[in-house]
Design a protein around this motif. Structure first.
Motif, PDB file in Angstrom:
ATOM      1  N   PHE A 491      60.551  -4.083-119.672  1.00 27.98           N
ATOM      2  CA  PHE A 491      59.409  -4.856-119.019  1.00 27.98           C
ATOM      3  C   PHE A 491      59.641  -6.186-119.051  1.00 27.98           C
ATOM      4  O   PHE A 491      60.390  -6.925-119.630  1.00 27.98           O
ATOM      5  N   PRO A 492      59.259  -6.810-117.911  1.00 27.94           N
ATOM      6  CA  PRO A 492      59.484  -8.220-117.462  1.00 27.94           C
ATOM      7  C   PRO A 492      59.302  -9.128-118.738  1.00 27.94           C
ATOM      8  O   PRO A 492      58.265  -8.857-119.621  1.00 27.94           O
ATOM      9  N   GLY A 493      60.044 -10.098-119.121  1.00 31.84           N
ATOM     10  CA  GLY A 493      59.867 -11.113-120.019  1.00 31.84           C
ATOM     11  C   GLY A 493      59.389 -12.386-119.395  1.00 31.84           C
ATOM     12  O   GLY A 493      59.091 -12.705-118.384  1.00 31.84           O
ATOM     13  N   ILE A 494      59.447 -13.313-120.347  1.00 31.04           N
ATOM     14  CA  ILE A 494      59.055 -14.761-120.283  1.00 31.04           C
ATOM     15  C   ILE A 494      59.936 -15.525-119.575  1.00 31.04           C
ATOM     16  O   ILE A 494      61.243 -15.639-120.026  1.00 31.04           O
ATOM     17  N   LYS A 495      59.709 -16.192-118.409  1.00 34.60           N
ATOM     18  CA  LYS A 495      60.669 -17.099-117.834  1.00 34.60           C
ATOM     19  C   LYS A 495      61.104 -18.172-118.545  1.00 34.60           C
ATOM     20  O   LYS A 495      60.270 -18.878-119.022  1.00 34.60           O
ATOM     21  N   LYS A 496      62.232 -18.748-118.558  1.00 33.67           N
ATOM     22  CA  LYS A 496      62.588 -20.035-118.940  1.00 33.67           C
ATOM     23  C   LYS A 496      61.968 -21.208-118.549  1.00 33.67           C
ATOM     24  O   LYS A 496      61.588 -21.422-117.398  1.00 33.67           O
ATOM     25  N   GLY A 497      61.530 -21.941-119.356  1.00 28.61           N
ATOM     26  CA  GLY A 497      60.894 -23.303-119.169  1.00 28.61           C
ATOM     27  C   GLY A 497      60.349 -24.205-120.293  1.00 28.61           C
ATOM     28  O   GLY A 497      60.754 -23.636-121.399  1.00 28.61           O
ATOM     29  N   TYR A 498      59.873 -25.310-120.016  1.00 26.62           N
ATOM     30  CA  TYR A 498      59.711 -26.322-121.304  1.00 26.62           C
ATOM     31  C   TYR A 498      58.240 -25.729-121.680  1.00 26.62           C
ATOM     32  O   TYR A 498      57.577 -25.182-121.215  1.00 26.62           O
ATOM     33  N   ALA A 499      58.234 -26.355-123.029  1.00 25.41           N
ATOM     34  CA  ALA A 499      56.962 -26.024-123.709  1.00 25.41           C
ATOM     35  C   ALA A 499      55.693 -26.601-123.134  1.00 25.41           C
ATOM     36  O   ALA A 499      55.868 -27.484-122.541  1.00 25.41           O
ATOM     37  N   GLY A 500      54.695 -25.805-122.914  1.00 28.01           N
ATOM     38  CA  GLY A 500      53.432 -26.385-122.756  1.00 28.01           C
ATOM     39  C   GLY A 500      53.460 -26.025-120.973  1.00 28.01           C
ATOM     40  O   GLY A 500      52.788 -26.690-120.012  1.00 28.01           O
ATOM     41  N   ASN A 501      54.023 -24.916-120.712  1.00 23.26           N
ATOM     42  CA  ASN A 501      53.895 -24.452-119.139  1.00 23.26           C
ATOM     43  C   ASN A 501      52.754 -23.522-118.581  1.00 23.26           C
ATOM     44  O   ASN A 501      52.600 -23.137-117.809  1.00 23.26           O
ATOM     45  N   GLN A 502      51.619 -23.690-119.515  1.00 22.59           N
ATOM     46  CA  GLN A 502      50.442 -23.076-119.215  1.00 22.59           C
ATOM     47  C   GLN A 502      50.583 -21.513-119.278  1.00 22.59           C
ATOM     48  O   GLN A 502      51.184 -21.085-119.895  1.00 22.59           O
ATOM     49  N   VAL A 503      50.114 -21.090-118.077  1.00 29.14           N
ATOM     50  CA  VAL A 503      50.387 -19.495-117.866  1.00 29.14           C
ATOM     51  C   VAL A 503      51.848 -19.558-117.728  1.00 29.14           C
ATOM     52  O   VAL A 503      52.385 -19.832-116.638  1.00 29.14           O
ATOM     53  N   VAL A 504      52.663 -18.672-118.417  1.00 28.89           N
ATOM     54  CA  VAL A 504      54.186 -18.667-118.332  1.00 28.89           C
ATOM     55  C   VAL A 504      54.452 -17.941-117.211  1.00 28.89           C
ATOM     56  O   VAL A 504      54.070 -16.875-116.750  1.00 28.89           O
ATOM     57  N   GLY A 505      55.955 -18.037-116.701  1.00 27.46           N
ATOM     58  CA  GLY A 505      56.259 -17.620-115.540  1.00 27.46           C
ATOM     59  C   GLY A 505      56.852 -15.974-115.893  1.00 27.46           C
ATOM     60  O   GLY A 505      57.050 -15.935-117.126  1.00 27.46           O
ATOM     61  N   ILE A 506      57.241 -15.309-115.023  1.00 27.74           N
ATOM     62  CA  ILE A 506      57.533 -14.038-115.170  1.00 27.74           C
ATOM     63  C   ILE A 506      59.140 -13.450-114.950  1.00 27.74           C
ATOM     64  O   ILE A 506      59.480 -14.151-114.019  1.00 27.74           O
ATOM     65  N   GLU A 507      59.956 -13.405-115.915  1.00 22.67           N
ATOM     66  CA  GLU A 507      61.407 -13.092-115.629  1.00 22.67           C
ATOM     67  C   GLU A 507      61.545 -11.431-115.583  1.00 22.67           C
ATOM     68  O   GLU A 507      61.122 -10.793-116.332  1.00 22.67           O
ATOM     69  N   GLY A 508      61.908 -11.420-114.229  1.00 23.08           N
ATOM     70  CA  GLY A 508      62.131  -9.772-114.065  1.00 23.08           C
ATOM     71  C   GLY A 508      60.804  -9.326-113.312  1.00 23.08           C
ATOM     72  O   GLY A 508      60.042 -10.246-112.890  1.00 23.08           O
ATOM     73  N   ASP A 509      60.932  -8.056-112.842  1.00 18.80           N
ATOM     74  CA  ASP A 509      59.668  -7.741-112.041  1.00 18.80           C
ATOM     75  C   ASP A 509      59.578  -6.175-112.207  1.00 18.80           C
ATOM     76  O   ASP A 509      60.426  -5.566-112.953  1.00 18.80           O
ATOM     77  N   MET A 510      58.774  -5.651-111.444  1.00 23.91           N
ATOM     78  CA  MET A 510      58.480  -4.117-111.469  1.00 23.91           C
ATOM     79  C   MET A 510      58.489  -3.505-110.056  1.00 23.91           C
ATOM     80  O   MET A 510      57.920  -4.218-109.390  1.00 23.91           O
ATOM     81  N   ARG A 511      59.341  -2.562-109.695  1.00 24.22           N
ATOM     82  CA  ARG A 511      59.546  -1.919-108.540  1.00 24.22           C
ATOM     83  C   ARG A 511      58.448  -1.050-108.580  1.00 24.22           C
ATOM     84  O   ARG A 511      58.414  -0.108-109.425  1.00 24.22           O
ATOM     85  N   VAL A 512      57.496  -1.052-107.403  1.00 23.14           N
ATOM     86  CA  VAL A 512      56.451  -0.252-107.240  1.00 23.14           C
ATOM     87  C   VAL A 512      56.572   0.189-105.684  1.00 23.14           C
ATOM     88  O   VAL A 512      57.111  -0.499-104.832  1.00 23.14           O
ATOM     89  N   ARG A 513      55.935   1.612-105.450  1.00 17.88           N
ATOM     90  CA  ARG A 513      55.601   2.063-104.018  1.00 17.88           C
ATOM     91  C   ARG A 513      54.290   2.053-103.826  1.00 17.88           C
ATOM     92  O   ARG A 513      53.342   2.200-104.638  1.00 17.88           O
ATOM     93  N   ILE A 514      53.996   1.192-102.722  1.00 14.18           N
ATOM     94  CA  ILE A 514      52.673   0.901-102.574  1.00 14.18           C
ATOM     95  C   ILE A 514      52.055   1.319-100.954  1.00 14.18           C
ATOM     96  O   ILE A 514      53.167   1.037-100.224  1.00 14.18           O
ATOM     97  N   LYS A 515      51.182   1.967-100.882  1.00 16.60           N
ATOM     98  CA  LYS A 515      50.584   2.483 -99.837  1.00 16.60           C
ATOM     99  C   LYS A 515      49.217   2.517 -99.795  1.00 16.60           C
ATOM    100  O   LYS A 515      48.467   2.617-100.529  1.00 16.60           O
TER     101      LYS A 515
END
Length: 521
Positions: A491-515
């Protein structure tokens, strides 16, 4: 050799002082104790203090260490030397509540620093943009503008309506969705939401003039805290280049818009050159404060970032959890049942109904609890006691959400995403609802007090609307995880960054099929 001796002596002295103070004053929240200064964490380098350890970009690492020290020494506040400034971390419920209420704390100097470092403003512009006071009643202020044109129901509904209209149009124009396509979910979402949010807020002209605006913007967004902390240009060339390029494009957009003024008496909720009414009112404020065009562009950059930088990853985290096979097996189906109940006969969404759905709202707040790393920062204008913590004039106060949102004394199993955490049941009727009432100094993803995030209502409607449109109108099937996700089972983890980053970034992703569904949109 001399430097080594100085560092060793500094650490020995600060360690001894820390041990004495920490053991002398355990648990500042005890009612029988007088207010005292939080113990100062020991450090090696005079002046620099704990700056290097605090700057650890593995988000949460420093807070986890501080939580261990808090448990060991029975403390609910610590102080560190951060870039030469005596900084008090307060994470007691009473202390945080006092921070939000105190009139001895302010933020103007910090905002001016943000103006210069993050937005590229001159010192003169930053003082004009973030003045200590705009006292005259006849003058406008940013707070007054937000109260009337961003927080009011009519303003929020107009902004949400334009966002939803643009988001649907973005999805409709993507021909690949009719046939079905595999995408990386968050990457797909970020691009669609960026266009929709930017258009709703700033109008359509900006992206027509600069279709590549998102490229520099995203680099600037990822580097925002590094810029705020004053990272030298030598070590952050791409960050400064992205900031300067973004500001330059916004300057050109402003000048183009100013050359096409509205007719006398016109004041629409949205128009293509400058977007939502709140932006035009901000521009009136810029002229009142006599900001340069460069300063105006920087101020608009942070206005744009305030919405996009938080609502988009919040939407991403919520969708990832709803669609993940690691979530409770009935989570998605229960969310879908709720969403169907908010759909009108014509297929459009009933936003007032949407923002009251119990499970969806509980899951939304759980995303904010788990993935917001906000630092509420204030300067101390005059010495004051904050819930048992004594802070002195000239110092700095920080209230970190991580220390309370993930405190096991406040939330059971705090490291686990629990979509039902904020659900309630009426004792008489048995009706299920949701509530964050009574959480005051424990849960504050939007900050608090006078400086509480003015875009919080729109952000919530944007996030829930985004999720609802996608899930109600498209078949989305999980394919697998991609990238370097560090969570459970990939499952995607937390992207690296400085403390205080508000909503933290997403490291990794989810492959989906969308239609697109035949009956969708």
């Amino acid at each position: 050799m001399f430097a080594t001796e100085v560092c060793g002596y500094t650490y020995l002295v600060t360690l001894t002082r820390f041990q004495i103070n920490a053991r002398k004053h355990p648990n500042s929240s005890a009612k029988t104790q007088l207010a005292h200064s939080p113990p100062l964490v020991p450090y090696f380098i005079p002046g620099l203090g704990s700056t290097i350890t605090f700057s650890n970009q593995n988000i949460g690492a420093y807070w986890k260490w501080l939580q261990c020290q808090a448990a060991r020494y029975r403390q609910d506040a610590f102080a560190i030397i951060l870039a030469g400034v005596h900084t008090n971390f307060i994470f007691s419920e009473a202390g945080i509540s006092a921070v939000f209420k105190s009139r001895q704390l302010s933020r103007e100097k910090l905002d001016q620093q943000l103006g210069m470092n993050v937005l590229g403003m001159s010192k003169e512009d930053s003082v004009k943009a973030f003045p200590y006071d705009v006292a005259e009643k006849e003058k406008s202020s940013v707070a007054r503008i937000y109260s009337e044109h961003l927080l009011s129901s009519s303003a929020v509904n107009a902004l949400t309506s334009k966002f939803m209209e643009t988001f649907r149009a973005e999805l409709e124009s993507d021909a690949s969705l009719s046939e079905g396509v595999e995408v990386d979910l968050y990457d797909f979402l970020w691009k669609k939401v960026f266009v929709s949010s930017t258009t709703a807020q700033c109008g359509s002209t900006l992206l027509e003039m600069f279709p590549d605006f998102s490229t520099d913007y995203q680099v600037w967004e990822d580097s925002l805290l590094g810029l705020l902390f004053g990272t030298p240009r030598l070590f952050a060339r791409s960050a400064y280049a992205a900031r300067d390029a973004s500001v330059k494009k916004l300057e050109a957009w402003l000048e183009a818009g100013y050359s096409k003024p509205l007719k006398d008496g016109e004041d629409p909720e949205w128009e293509p050159n400058f977007g939502a009414k709140v932006m035009r009112k901000r521009h009136d404020y810029y002229h009142q404060q006599e900001l340069s065009i460069h300063g105006q562009a920087g101020f608009d950059l942070i206005a744009l970032g305030g919405i996009i930088s938080n609502a988009t990853p919040a939407s991403g985290w919520l969708l990832l959890h709803i669609l993940s096979p690691t979530s409770p097996s009935d989570f998605r189906s229960r969310i879908m049942d709720e969403l169907e109940s908010s759909r009108k006969n014509d297929g459009s969404l009933d936003i007032p109904s949407l923002i009251r759905l119990p499970l969806l709202n509980s899951a939304f707040h759980e995303v904010l609890r788990l993935y917001v790393d906000l630092l509420v920062v204030r300067q101390v204008d005059s010495s004051v006691a904050l819930g048992g913590h004594y802070v002195k004039q000239g110092e700095q106060v920080m209230a970190p959400t991580w220390m309370t949102h993930r405190n096991p004394a406040f939330f059971e199993n705090p490291e686990v995403f629990d979509p039902e955490r904020f659900l309630t049941r009426d004792a008489e009727t048995g009706k299920i609802g949701f509530s964050i009432a009574g959480l005051g100094g424990k849960y504050f993803p939007f900050g608090g007090g006078h400086y509480m995030c003015p875009g919080r209502t729109f952000a919530k409607q944007e996030v829930l609307g985004t999720v609802a449109v996608l899930l109600l109108n498209f078949d989305i099937d999980f394919v697998g995880y991609t990238g370097q996700g560090s969570g459970k089972h990939g499952f995607p983890g937390i992207k690296k960054g400085y403390a205080g980053n508000q909503v933290v970034g997403i490291e990794g992703d989810m492959r989906v099929r969308i239609k697109k569904r035949i009956s969708g949109m």
